[in-house]
Design an enzyme around this catalytic site. Structure first.
Site, PDB file in Angstrom:
ATOM      1  N   GLU A   1       0.947  -1.200  -0.014  1.00 22.08           N
ATOM      2  CA  GLU A   1       0.066  -0.031  -0.071  1.00 22.08           C
ATOM      3  C   GLU A   1       0.962   1.291   0.124  1.00 22.08           C
ATOM      4  O   GLU A   1       2.301   0.995   0.265  1.00 22.08           O
ATOM      5  CB  GLU A   1      -1.008  -0.082   1.182  1.00 22.08           C
TER       6      GLU A   1
ATOM      7  N   HIS B   1      -9.439  10.193   2.521  1.00 26.15           N
ATOM      8  CA  HIS B   1      -8.783   9.344   1.614  1.00 26.15           C
ATOM      9  C   HIS B   1      -9.323   9.392  -0.003  1.00 26.15           C
ATOM     10  O   HIS B   1      -9.967  10.063  -0.202  1.00 26.15           O
ATOM     11  CB  HIS B   1     -10.078   8.000   1.831  1.00 26.15           C
TER      12      HIS B   1
ATOM     13  N   ARG C   1      -1.180   9.566   1.432  1.00 28.11           N
ATOM     14  CA  ARG C   1      -2.684   9.935   1.144  1.00 28.11           C
ATOM     15  C   ARG C   1      -3.014  11.255   0.893  1.00 28.11           C
ATOM     16  O   ARG C   1      -3.777  11.866   0.137  1.00 28.11           O
ATOM     17  CB  ARG C   1      -3.437   9.398   2.220  1.00 28.11           C
TER      18      ARG C   1
ATOM     19  N   HIS D   1     -11.733  10.334   5.810  1.00 27.49           N
ATOM     20  CA  HIS D   1     -11.672   9.074   6.015  1.00 27.49           C
ATOM     21  C   HIS D   1     -11.019   8.622   7.706  1.00 27.49           C
ATOM     22  O   HIS D   1     -11.677   7.903   7.897  1.00 27.49           O
ATOM     23  CB  HIS D   1     -10.578   8.563   5.116  1.00 27.49           C
TER      24      HIS D   1
ATOM     25  N   ARG E   1      -1.670   9.545   8.608  1.00 21.46           N
ATOM     26  CA  ARG E   1      -1.685   8.174   8.973  1.00 21.46           C
ATOM     27  C   ARG E   1      -1.108   7.276   7.729  1.00 21.46           C
ATOM     28  O   ARG E   1      -1.488   7.613   6.692  1.00 21.46           O
ATOM     29  CB  ARG E   1      -3.137   7.653   9.426  1.00 21.46           C
TER      30      ARG E   1
END
Length: 524
Positions: free
Chosen positions: A120, A248, A294, A355, A390
């Site tokens: 990811e 997100h 992100r 998100h 995050r």
């Protein structure tokens, strides 16, 4: 047992995602009596249930120091280094001991003896364990099933936490004001009976999840309105870093989809972002392209949408994936088909959505807040793991680690109820002439809150927008509080009262931080 609208337990846990369930499991194994409440009718309903991507572990070519480096870089080094080290060192062992051995989570494998590690964004290694693309759902079902085997665990679904019960605030004993403030439980609305229960607990754990649903567009379920932040703030616990709201980059753009999340792992498996006319653009924003952090991917999409006057961009998996798409992402494939999109052939229209909250109730390495006997675990807490942004799939691991640590810490402390007498604690006060709730007014207030946050305190902020948001939200909060004091107790009104306070906590934190960092981006 519930008697005369009163109940007592060693541990009260509010929320039942991976963090709350982990705390309950550890406390129950330690012999403590545990009451778990959730405002939802279904125990499994939580942010965890909708987590698609997976949970961070350590792959075969991995090391805790590499994970630490990725977390710190993604968090723009605003993290708590001690917490990051703790997570990186203890996480894998807990995944192995609890999730794999005790709960028997059927993580995907490349062979009978080899787990499949996904990749990811912003991770330097493949280290994400997953159950296809329904990891959270599987975790929730396994946890609930395991907890139901304990006689000392009691579930109360369809019960809404109203406020934390504290000394001296809720005591009728004058000398209580000379005692150290502490949490001794909570007022809880039995939604079906429409009565408020006074729940006493030697230790209270907030595991209420995040607050994404206070924004107009969110990947979170609608119940994620920040209940825990609001209750902790009113009780006097420290709240920090609320400006760091992670958006997100990719939620499904469809009028009926309600911001269905397209997992980070889709880009990890090769998907590329394009404008509506098919132009790749991430190479213009970050050398990591689609695997950039992100916040950077989100702002890039926002800029491209603004520049092209478009409502969405395209995420092309079909044109770049080297996997069996339907097998790797069965839930995303099935859901998109319901909206007429075949992701094995067509690009997916996507937009950013609120998100994850990187801030929250400040806690230590055991999940203890600044208020005595109050713990917070999972997204509602701020361990300092995430800093300003995050890293993908860290949230489930944080919930597992801190939930387990909090539960173990509670299990190792003898319940101390000598500091108060239950007879000195007020039961809930009901107004003499309770006003009825008008759903239309509740819905209108929520529309105002969500639109205000999205437009003024969203992906790109300015001081002028934030000033406007604070003034408008503060005025609405006074109106809601006035009505709340005279209204009939109702979960919708309780949620609205929590939500307006959370909206203000986010706005005020953003106003007080003039430095753009991570998920907080402010134009001067």
């Amino acid at each position: 047992m519930k008697e005369n609208n009163r109940m007592e337990a060693d541990v009260l846990i509010i929320g039942c995602g991976i963090a709350g369930a982990s705390a309950a499991l550890a406390a129950a194994k330690g012999g403590r009596s545990v009451v778990v409440i959730t405002k939802h009718e279904q125990l499994e309903e939580s942010n965890t249930f909708y987590a698609q991507g997976g949970i961070v572990s350590l792959g075969p070519d991995d090391h805790p120091e590499l994970l630490m480096q990725d977390i710190l870089e993604t968090g723009d080094h605003a993290n708590n280094p001690a917490a990051v080290e703790l997570l990186s060192e203890e996480g894998k062992q807990l995944v192995d001991d609890i999730l794999i051995r005790e709960l028997d989570i059927p993580f995907a494998r490349t062979s009978p003896d080899q787990l499949d590690y996904a990749h990811e964004a912003a991770h330097s290694r493949r280290r994400i364990l997953h159950v296809e693309d329904t990891t959270g759902k599987t975790l929730e079902e396994k946890y609930i099933s395991r907890l139901k085997t304990f006689d000392n665990v009691r579930f109360l679904p369809d019960h809404t936490a109203v406020d934390l019960l504290t000394i001296p605030h809720h005591s009728t004993e004058p000398s209580a004001f000379y005692k150290k403030p502490r949490c001794i439980g909570a007022y809880v609305l039995d939604n079906a009976a429409q009565r408020v229960i006074t729940v006493f607990a030697a230790h209270t754990v907030l595991a209420t999840g995040g607050c994404g649903a206070v924004f107009l567009y969110s990947s979170n379920p609608r119940g994620a309105i920040g209940d825990g932040y609001a209750m902790a703030h009113r009780a006097g616990a420290r709240i920090v870093n609320m400006e760091y709201i992670q958006f997100h980059p990719t939620s499904l753009f469809h009028r009926d989809a309600d911001a269905f999340l397209i997992s980070e792992t889709v880009r990890g498996e090769g998907a590329r972002l394009k404008t509506k006319n098919g132009r790749l653009f991430m190479q213009n924003y970050n050398a990591k392209k689609e695997l950039a952090p992100r916040d950077e991917v989100t702002r890039a999409i926002y800029e491209e949408m603004t520049n092209s006057n478009s409502n969405y961009v395209l995420l092309d998996l079909a044109g770049y994936a080297k996997i069996d798409i339907a097998q790797r992402f069965p839930n995303i494939h099935r859901t998109c088909l319901e909206y007429g999109i075949d992701i094995t052939k067509d690009p997916i229209p996507v937009v950013p959505a609120a998100h994850y909250c990187c801030g929250g109730i400040l806690v230590d390495e055991w999940g203890r807040s600044s208020l005595e006997n109050l713990y917070a675990v999972g997204e509602v807490s701020c361990t300092g793991i995430h800093g300003a942004n995050r890293l993908a799939s860290i949230s489930l691991l944080e919930g597992l680690v801190w939930g387990t640590r909090a539960g173990c810490h509670i299990a190792n402390r003898a319940p101390d109820r000598s500091v108060y007498r239950t007879d000195d604690i007020r039961d809930w006060y009901y107004p003499r002439n309770e006003e009825a709730i008008d759903p239309a007014l509740i819905n209108q207030d929520w529309l105002f809150i969500r639109n205000t946050l999205w437009n003024y305190a969203g992906i790109i902020r300015t001081r002028k927008r934030l000033d406007r948001a604070q003034a408008d939200l503060d005025y609405l909060r006074h109106r809601i509080e006035k009505f709340y004091k005279s209204a009939r107790m109702d979960p919708k009104l309780i949620g609205l009262r929590h939500g307006i306070l959370v909206a203000l906590l986010i706005t005020r934190a953003a106003l007080n931080n003039p430095v753009s960092r991570g998920a907080h981006y402010i134009k001067n």
